[in-house]
Design an enzyme around this catalytic site. Structure first.
Site: not given
Ligand code: ZN
Length: 207
Positions: A8, A83, A122, A152, A163
């Site tokens: 996004k 959202r 990532r 992370r 998530r």
């Protein structure tokens, strides 16, 4: 719209630049308001200090300031907002108050396992917070400050799957809300190169 890791931010920035319009993402607005110490920023900070979510009316207040500002006169792009259905309803009331409307919703669709792959590979700099660019998992050190890169905790595969579940529970009703409205919803495949996805978005918005 799109799940975490769908691209996004990258796609939104390209699209906003193409149209010469500002891009507003909730996280950016919160950081900016805190940095500038605005009344809404200080209010948001109080919730964050208490470890609580910033309430929708505070976020909508920040959106109101942006959407009624001069820089948004020629249009604007909302990145990852609204959202939840509560945010959709708040935004809808705000837009009709300002006499503006959303031209289209773009929903970036990416398979869950692809998201898990993207996010778990990532790497973030432990020192400066820079997110290493895609394909940078082969680098061991931050290209900005030379410190070590790490994954992370949020990007661990199991956490990413949770998530994604939360995202789908929250946003499925948002898409349904827009599908019942006059606002066109364009579902765009978010797989492949950044350029390919951008071309698909431009084509979907032109139709
Ligand atoms: Zn760094």
């Amino acid at each position: 719209m799109g799940p975490p890791g769908a691209g996004k931010g990258t796609q939104g920035a390209l699209l906003a630049r193409r149209h010469g319009i500002p891009r507003y993402a909730t996280g950016d607005l919160l950081r900016e308001a805190r940095r500038e110490g605005t009344a809404l920023g200080r209010e948001a900070q109080r919730y964050m200090n208490a470890g609580e979510l910033v309430p929708d009316d505070v976020i909508l207040g920040m959106m109101r300031e942006k959407l009624s500002s001069e820089e948004a006169d020629g249009g604007f792009l909302l990145d990852g907002f609204p959202r939840t259905v509560a945010q959709v309803e708040g935004l809808d009331a705000l837009l009709s108050d300002l006499g503006r409307e959303i031209d289209a919703i773009v929903s970036l669709e990416v398979a869950d396992e692809e998201i898990v792959r993207r996010l778990s590979s990532r790497r973030v700099c432990a020192e400066c917070g820079r997110v290493a660019s895609a394909g940078a998992e082969c680098h061991e050190l931050c290209q900005d400050c030379g410190n070590g890169l790490k994954r992370r905790a949020d990007d661990e595969p199991e956490t990413v799957r949770r998530r994604l579940e939360v995202y789908r529970e929250e946003t499925a009703p948002v898409l349904e809300w827009y599908e019942r409205s006059d606002t066109p919803v364009r579902k765009v495949c978010g797989g492949g190169s950044v350029e390919d996805v951008q071309a698909r978005i431009i084509e979907a918005m032109a139709s």
